[in-house]
Design a protein around this motif. Structure first.
Motif, PDB file in Angstrom:
ATOM      1  N   SER A  64      -9.825  -9.409   3.856  1.00 19.94           N
ATOM      2  CA  SER A  64      -8.676  -8.442   4.304  1.00 19.94           C
ATOM      3  C   SER A  64      -9.419  -8.047   5.744  1.00 19.94           C
ATOM      4  O   SER A  64      -8.967  -7.841   6.891  1.00 19.94           O
ATOM      5  CB  SER A  64      -9.189  -7.711   3.208  1.00 19.94           C
ATOM      6  N   VAL A 109       6.724  -5.886  15.280  1.00 24.21           N
ATOM      7  CA  VAL A 109       5.288  -5.784  13.534  1.00 24.21           C
ATOM      8  C   VAL A 109       6.086  -5.645  12.715  1.00 24.21           C
ATOM      9  O   VAL A 109       4.339  -5.928  11.805  1.00 24.21           O
ATOM     10  CB  VAL A 109       5.779  -4.405  14.204  1.00 24.21           C
ATOM     11  N   TYR A 154      -2.546 -12.891   2.921  1.00 29.41           N
ATOM     12  CA  TYR A 154      -3.845 -12.603   2.077  1.00 29.41           C
ATOM     13  C   TYR A 154      -3.929 -12.769   0.619  1.00 29.41           C
ATOM     14  O   TYR A 154      -4.986 -12.858  -0.143  1.00 29.41           O
ATOM     15  CB  TYR A 154      -3.399 -11.045   2.495  1.00 29.41           C
ATOM     16  N   LEU A 190       8.407   0.875   5.097  1.00 22.91           N
ATOM     17  CA  LEU A 190       8.006   0.948   5.916  1.00 22.91           C
ATOM     18  C   LEU A 190       9.424   0.544   7.248  1.00 22.91           C
ATOM     19  O   LEU A 190       9.341   1.868   8.217  1.00 22.91           O
ATOM     20  CB  LEU A 190       7.034  -0.079   7.392  1.00 22.91           C
ATOM     21  N   ARG A 249       0.741   0.353  -9.663  1.00 27.42           N
ATOM     22  CA  ARG A 249       1.711  -0.371  -8.712  1.00 27.42           C
ATOM     23  C   ARG A 249       1.522  -0.437  -7.640  1.00 27.42           C
ATOM     24  O   ARG A 249       1.206  -1.110  -6.483  1.00 27.42           O
ATOM     25  CB  ARG A 249       2.929  -0.538  -9.643  1.00 27.42           C
ATOM     26  N   VAL A 299       3.347  -7.532   9.816  1.00 26.58           N
ATOM     27  CA  VAL A 299       2.786  -7.139   8.873  1.00 26.58           C
ATOM     28  C   VAL A 299       2.867  -8.130   7.296  1.00 26.58           C
ATOM     29  O   VAL A 299       1.488  -7.868   6.867  1.00 26.58           O
ATOM     30  CB  VAL A 299       3.489  -5.705   8.587  1.00 26.58           C
ATOM     31  N   THR A 316      -0.323  -2.504  -4.506  1.00 22.63           N
ATOM     32  CA  THR A 316       0.997  -2.316  -3.303  1.00 22.63           C
ATOM     33  C   THR A 316      -0.293  -2.294  -1.782  1.00 22.63           C
ATOM     34  O   THR A 316      -0.039  -3.460  -1.022  1.00 22.63           O
ATOM     35  CB  THR A 316       1.707  -2.029  -3.464  1.00 22.63           C
ATOM     36  N   ILE A 317      -0.709  -1.696  -2.045  1.00 20.90           N
ATOM     37  CA  ILE A 317      -1.617  -0.593  -0.440  1.00 20.90           C
ATOM     38  C   ILE A 317      -2.398  -2.313  -0.815  1.00 20.90           C
ATOM     39  O   ILE A 317      -2.894  -2.451   0.326  1.00 20.90           O
ATOM     40  CB  ILE A 317      -2.172   0.456  -0.687  1.00 20.90           C
ATOM     41  N   MET A 318      -3.103  -2.365  -1.736  1.00 17.75           N
ATOM     42  CA  MET A 318      -4.280  -3.450  -1.778  1.00 17.75           C
ATOM     43  C   MET A 318      -3.591  -4.704  -1.137  1.00 17.75           C
ATOM     44  O   MET A 318      -4.925  -5.654  -1.193  1.00 17.75           O
ATOM     45  CB  MET A 318      -5.174  -3.480  -2.880  1.00 17.75           C
ATOM     46  N   ALA A 319      -2.403  -5.395  -1.084  1.00 15.49           N
ATOM     47  CA  ALA A 319      -2.737  -6.475  -1.030  1.00 15.49           C
ATOM     48  C   ALA A 319      -1.789  -6.551   0.486  1.00 15.49           C
ATOM     49  O   ALA A 319      -1.814  -7.680   1.016  1.00 15.49           O
ATOM     50  CB  ALA A 319      -0.734  -6.498  -2.208  1.00 15.49           C
ATOM     51  N   PHE A 320      -2.361  -5.444   0.793  1.00 16.70           N
ATOM     52  CA  PHE A 320      -2.234  -6.443   2.184  1.00 16.70           C
ATOM     53  C   PHE A 320      -3.740  -6.236   3.407  1.00 16.70           C
ATOM     54  O   PHE A 320      -4.534  -5.316   2.737  1.00 16.70           O
ATOM     55  CB  PHE A 320      -1.823  -4.532   3.432  1.00 16.70           C
ATOM     56  N   PRO A 321      -3.822  -6.690   3.546  1.00 11.57           N
ATOM     57  CA  PRO A 321      -4.888  -6.191   4.749  1.00 11.57           C
ATOM     58  C   PRO A 321      -4.755  -4.880   5.669  1.00 11.57           C
ATOM     59  O   PRO A 321      -4.355  -4.861   6.218  1.00 11.57           O
ATOM     60  CB  PRO A 321      -5.099  -7.719   5.507  1.00 11.57           C
ATOM     61  N   LEU A 322      -6.253  -4.225   5.385  1.00 12.06           N
ATOM     62  CA  LEU A 322      -5.827  -2.697   5.381  1.00 12.06           C
ATOM     63  C   LEU A 322      -5.283  -2.349   6.688  1.00 12.06           C
ATOM     64  O   LEU A 322      -4.720  -1.750   6.755  1.00 12.06           O
ATOM     65  CB  LEU A 322      -7.389  -2.306   4.355  1.00 12.06           C
ATOM     66  N   PHE A 323      -6.500  -2.987   7.929  1.00 10.99           N
ATOM     67  CA  PHE A 323      -6.385  -2.473   9.078  1.00 10.99           C
ATOM     68  C   PHE A 323      -4.587  -2.716   9.105  1.00 10.99           C
ATOM     69  O   PHE A 323      -4.504  -2.149   9.767  1.00 10.99           O
ATOM     70  CB  PHE A 323      -7.413  -3.081   9.721  1.00 10.99           C
ATOM     71  N   VAL A 324      -4.386  -3.868   8.837  1.00 12.16           N
ATOM     72  CA  VAL A 324      -3.105  -4.639   9.062  1.00 12.16           C
ATOM     73  C   VAL A 324      -2.542  -3.599   8.872  1.00 12.16           C
ATOM     74  O   VAL A 324      -1.151  -3.337   9.406  1.00 12.16           O
ATOM     75  CB  VAL A 324      -2.991  -5.977   8.701  1.00 12.16           C
ATOM     76  N   LEU A 325      -2.287  -3.240   7.746  1.00 13.14           N
ATOM     77  CA  LEU A 325      -1.385  -2.383   7.455  1.00 13.14           C
ATOM     78  C   LEU A 325      -1.641  -0.574   7.693  1.00 13.14           C
ATOM     79  O   LEU A 325      -0.290   0.048   8.440  1.00 13.14           O
ATOM     80  CB  LEU A 325      -1.614  -2.166   6.114  1.00 13.14           C
ATOM     81  N   MET A 384      -1.951  -0.173  10.882  1.00 15.65           N
ATOM     82  CA  MET A 384      -1.127  -0.604  12.312  1.00 15.65           C
ATOM     83  C   MET A 384       0.003  -0.312  11.637  1.00 15.65           C
ATOM     84  O   MET A 384       1.095   0.354  12.862  1.00 15.65           O
ATOM     85  CB  MET A 384      -1.839  -2.139  12.726  1.00 15.65           C
ATOM     86  N   GLY A 385       0.544  -1.329  10.535  1.00 16.10           N
ATOM     87  CA  GLY A 385       2.378  -0.641  10.554  1.00 16.10           C
ATOM     88  C   GLY A 385       2.707   0.450  10.759  1.00 16.10           C
ATOM     89  O   GLY A 385       3.897   0.495  10.857  1.00 16.10           O
ATOM     90  N   ILE A 386       1.838   1.283   9.828  1.00 17.91           N
ATOM     91  CA  ILE A 386       1.823   2.189   9.351  1.00 17.91           C
ATOM     92  C   ILE A 386       1.886   3.084  10.193  1.00 17.91           C
ATOM     93  O   ILE A 386       3.558   4.522  10.734  1.00 17.91           O
ATOM     94  CB  ILE A 386       1.138   3.349   8.546  1.00 17.91           C
TER      95      ILE A 386
END
Lengths: 320, 337, 283
Positions: free
Chosen positions: B270, B304, B315, B25, C118, B308, C122-131, C133-135
């Motif tokens: 989440s 940021v 999590y 990212l 995999r 993240v 990996t995507i699911m390993a993030f709290p989705l809203f936080v990811l 934001m990062g993106i």
């Protein structure tokens, strides 16, 4: 011997979205003290429905229209709520098929026995564990102290059924209802479980109602047998009489369809037709549509009980 | 214990994935990362300088190793907005967010589980319908909108809640000496009942707003799991044994529902960690979420990225915790691993 | 499923759950606003009026006006297109990409499966809203990237679903027969397998719409993507929020209510659609 459980003229209906199912019609049956009575019939014949209404565990959609169930002088159908709960587990107990799922998967089996003891037997808390282990011992479980701590998933199906029996017999009930207790178990385990049930009922003069689709099994272990078909009891007789001289055409066909040591696959017959749809208007004799001996008078109500001997009753206008 | 180790090992791939993705990212995207890191005010020279300093002119794989090495040393870079190391900033603000999320979780679980159980016991009766309505409504309300509505009603109209500006009214009270960083706990440690009540009062609205959204999935699964256990063979056995209704419901049915319930906790976490950002924004909460929002808006990329990464680690950790707790509930999990 | 079945289920779904009809009504309203927005709006959504700042709801301004004197009703109506558009594009994208990745993983197995799996883990390993934001922070702060971020965090649901379904069906008789008949992999997938998994994925998509709306609006609420003065529900709520403490409730309530209505509508539609396709799956 005196009658211990008396079911008379039991009529039970299920209200479903697609109509009313008349699941039991004028069902009468007695079980004497210390006696093992088999209830035999195809699936859907109403034998389990009858057993559940004795236990007071009928489905919410079940509606008992008429009849009575009396256990040791107590009318079970007018007994409600807490009083009924106090009878279940202490006066009468039930074991089920598929023992593995019938036990709480996340509770040690010893604790599950204790739950029943705590509720119905006046045992001080500190003696509970001893009593539970004794209950395991009574159903001939080897190494009961260790098994006390086991979870159901660690035990074989046969072992689970023994635990179920231990739970059922924990408070020495006077009536045991065994609903297909050996279905799904292998043959040797079947014999072990059935021997256990028979010995326990002999030892403590416990009345036993054995629900099974296997006439051979009933023939081996029961004192008397009642045959059910489509919500009717069609014949009831002492085991040897029923096996030697079946009087109802359905019983005879059932016998012919039961494997024996002498029969081969060629001599076994199957029963023609299917159970009738219990939602529609049915003739007085619900077997008449499948019966090879059907006569015109079979369609005239009412369908009488014919007494062939003092202990042999059949519900057929033209018995064999 | 064997199970815990196995489960711990199983988080390693997720952990690796998270590190790689946060690296990508920041390093392998269109646009110039150096420009991001330098901030909007930088000129071409300083960008080039930063590019060299950050090693951005080297091959990607090499950069990745530097990145991992920095992470292992706890170096998440420096924040442009605060001038502090990002790790210090995050550690400073994390307790505030955790405290808020924890209260929200307690609220959500405390409401959802009784609701779901009640709905299952009273299937298709008014309580069940009421539960369905509440769940449907809660699932449709954006967290930030609920927060604002609650502020309008309970602060502006009724005046029951304190002004929604942060964790404590700093004019009236001084924050308790920092031990855990959670004001309510620190106030209790300091034995200061007044500050405890004040901090708790500030927490009520944000925690409820945050919890309401997590309530829907929890109540829904509780109801479904209870219905499943109530129709199971072992509950029938328990009834046939004449066990008291309360024992059948709790020791037999409910305890068996806990495993499916714990399986949605991951999703709930989440939600909570994500919506935390929005709620902190609404209530002026000085947590990591608010920090991240201002960092995103200021293009303070290191901050940021650190945020993240930290949220992802948190999590993963929470999910690990749930799995370990599940083994306490269900002995089968221990053996099947 | 036969047509008769479908109509009977439709009867049940609507008959037993009149809310589904309500949802269809709301959907029509939303679609009208999205398609005809600017011509329906009584005022220009960007027109400021210094003499009518924060006017409470009245006949002239049914939803009141905001701090710059813009008509909130007009802004809410015009914003529909952008809000639904962002969510809809994101859902369509995740549907298509998820279906493609999931089908490839499920059909080919092996390394493709492992890598895709995999990636999703990996995507699911993030709290989705936080990811998300990062993106958005990494890709750049604009509407297109909001859509991409929302697409990425929704991807795992579609991908895993498609993978499981394709994997289950690839060895079934009809797929086997098609393969034996000399069809190419892509043909087998496209003609014989994917059409069978589309209906349940559509249910997933409509259930997902509500969530995508919340997500996109959440991102704009914190100031990402959409820039003022563009009318968008999330940003309008955020702008209106400043006036709560002085009691001007209409500035945040109406755009917020529009959001709730849209999410509510898609959640109900998803439930209704699920009942329609598979009445047994009701929970």
């Amino acid at each position: 011997m005196s009658d211990h459980l008396t079911i008379s003229d039991l009529n039970l209906e299920f209200r479903t979205r697609h109509g009313t199912v008349r699941a039991l019609e004028d069902v009468s049956l007695t079980v004497r003290r210390g006696e093992i009575v088999g209830v035999v019939g195809e699936s859907g014949s109403g034998k389990s429905v009858m057993a559940y209404s004795v236990m007071g565990l009928s489905d919410a959609a079940a509606d008992i229209k008429r009849g009575s169930i009396v256990l040791g002088g107590m009318d079970l159908l007018t007994t409600r709520g807490e009083a009924m709960r106090a009878i279940r587990g202490r006066e009468m107990a039930m074991i089920f098929q598929s023992p593995r799922t019938a036990l709480n998967p996340i509770r040690k089996v010893g604790r599950q026995i204790e739950d029943v003891l705590l509720e119905h037997a006046a045992i001080p808390r500190r003696d509970l564990k001893k009593a539970a282990i004794a209950a395991l011992e009574r159903v001939r479980i080897p190494d009961p102290e260790r098994r006390y701590n086991a979870y159901p998933f660690e035990l074989s199906g046969g072992m689970c059924q023994r635990i179920m029996i231990a739970i059922a017999l924990a408070c020495s009930p006077s009536l045991l209802i065994a609903d297909e207790p050996t279905t799904g178990l292998d043959v040797t385990t079947q014999a072990v479980i059935m021997d256990l049930i028979r010995d326990k009922s002999r030892d403590s003069r416990m009345s036993t109602l054995l629900i099974t689709h296997d006439l051979g099994l009933a023939g081996e272990y029961c004192d008397r047998i009642a045959v059910m078909h489509a919500g009717h009891v069609v014949e009831i007789a002492p085991t040897d009489v029923l096996l030697a001289h079946p009087a109802h055409p359905y019983t005879r066909q059932l016998l012919a369809a039961t494997p024996t040591p002498d029969s081969t696959i060629d001599t076994l017959s199957s029963i023609g037709g299917q159970l009738p749809d219990l939602r529609r208007e049915l003739p007085p004799c619900r077997f008449s549509e499948r019966c090879v001996r059907k006569m015109p008078q079979c369609d005239l109500p009412p369908l009488p009980w014919t007494e062939l001997s003092s202990d042999h009753l059949v519900r057929c206008r033209v018995p064999l | 214990m064997n199970f815990v180790w196995k489960r711990l090992l199983a988080t390693l791939p997720s952990l690796a994935g998270v590190v790689v993705l946060t690296f990508l990212l920041s390093h392998a995207l269109p646009g110039d990362p150096a420009a991001y890191f330098a901030g909007p005010a930088a000129d071409a020279n300083s960008i080039a300088e930063i590019r060299e300093k950050l090693g951005l002119d080297r091959p990607l794989v090499e950069q990745f190793f530097y990145y991992v090495a920095d992470l292992l040393r706890g170096n998440l870079g420096k924040s442009l907005t605060t001038g502090q190391p990002v790790l210090t900033d995050l550690v400073d603000r994390l307790p505030a967010s955790l405290e808020l999320s924890a209260y929200a979780l307690v609220f959500a679980i405390g409401c959802a589980i009784p609701m779901g159980v009640l709905a299952a016991i009273r299937l298709d009766r008014p309580a069940d319908h009421a539960c369905r309505v509440i769940v449907t409504v809660c699932a449709a309300f954006p967290t930030f909108f609920i927060g604002l509505l609650l502020v309008y009603v309970f602060y502006f109209l009724l005046g029951w809640a304190p002004e929604p500006l942060g964790r404590l009214n700093e004019i009236l009270y001084t924050a308790p000496p920092r031990v855990t960083g959670a004001y309510t706990i620190d106030a209790l440690i300091a034995g200061d009942g007044e500050v405890f009540r004040a901090a708790l009062a500030q927490l009520v609205l944000p925690a409820i707003s945050l919890g309401l959204f997590a309530l829907a999935p929890l109540a829904r699964i509780t109801r479904a799991a209870m219905l499943e256990s109530l129709s199971s063979d072992f509950v029938r056995t328990a009834h046939a044994s004449g066990l008291p209704t309360s024992k059948v419901l709790f020791t037999y049915a409910f305890r068996n529902s806990l495993l499916p319930i714990s399986s949605v906790l991951g999703m709930v976490f989440s939600f909570l960690l994500g919506s935390n950002v929005l709620i902190e924004q609404v209530f002026g909460w000085q947590g990591v979420g608010a920090y991240a929002v201002s960092a995103v808006l200021a293009s303070d990329y290191a901050a940021v990225q650190g945020f993240v990464l930290m949220m992802a680690l948190l999590y993963i950790l929470l999910n690990l915790l749930v799995d370990v707790l599940a083994t306490l509930i269900d002995p089968r999990v221990r053996f099947e691993g | 499923m036969t047509f008769a079945n479908l109509t009977r289920n439709a009867g049940h779904a609507f008959g037993e759950n009149p809310l589904t009809l309500v949802a269809v009504g709301i959907l029509l309203l939303l679609l009208t606003c999205a398609l005809l927005g600017p011509s329906l709006a009584p005022y220009d959504p960007l027109m400021t009026d210094a003499t009518a700042k924060l006017v409470p709801p009245s006949m002239a301004h049914p939803f009141g006006t905001d701090a710059l004197g813009r008509d909130i009703l007009s802004r809410v109506i015009v914003a529909t297109r952008l809000d639904l558009g962002m969510a809809f594009s994101a859902v369509i994208l995740s549907f298509v990409v998820g279906l493609a990745l999931g089908s490839a993983a499920g059909y080919l197995g092996g390394w493709t499966d492992r890598i895709v799996g995999r990636l999703m883990d990996t995507i699911m390993a993030f709290p989705l809203f936080v990811l998300a934001m990062g993106i958005v922070a990494a890709l750049g702060n604009n509407v297109a990237n909001i859509i991409i971020a929302t697409m990425i965090i929704n991807l795992p649901f579609y991908c895993r679903f498609a993978r499981a379904e394709v994997n289950m069906r690839r060895d079934l008789g009809y797929a086997e027969a098609a393969r034996m008949g000399g069809n190419r992999t892509l043909t087998v997938l496209a003609v014989h397998i994917i059409p069978n998994i589309l209906p349940p994925m559509m249910v997933q998509a409509s259930l997902n719409m509500g969530w995508a709306i919340l997500n996109a609006a959440g991102l704009s609420f914190i100031g990402l993507g959409v820039r003022p003065p563009t009318p968008e529900w999330g940003i309008m709520v955020s702008e209106g929020a400043s006036f709560i403490v002085s009691g001007e409730w209409w500035a945040f309530v109406f755009p917020g209510a529009a959001l709730v209505l849209a999410v509510f509508c898609f959640n109900l539609l998803g439930d209704g659609l699920r009942d329609l396709l598979d009445p047994r799956k009701r929970v």
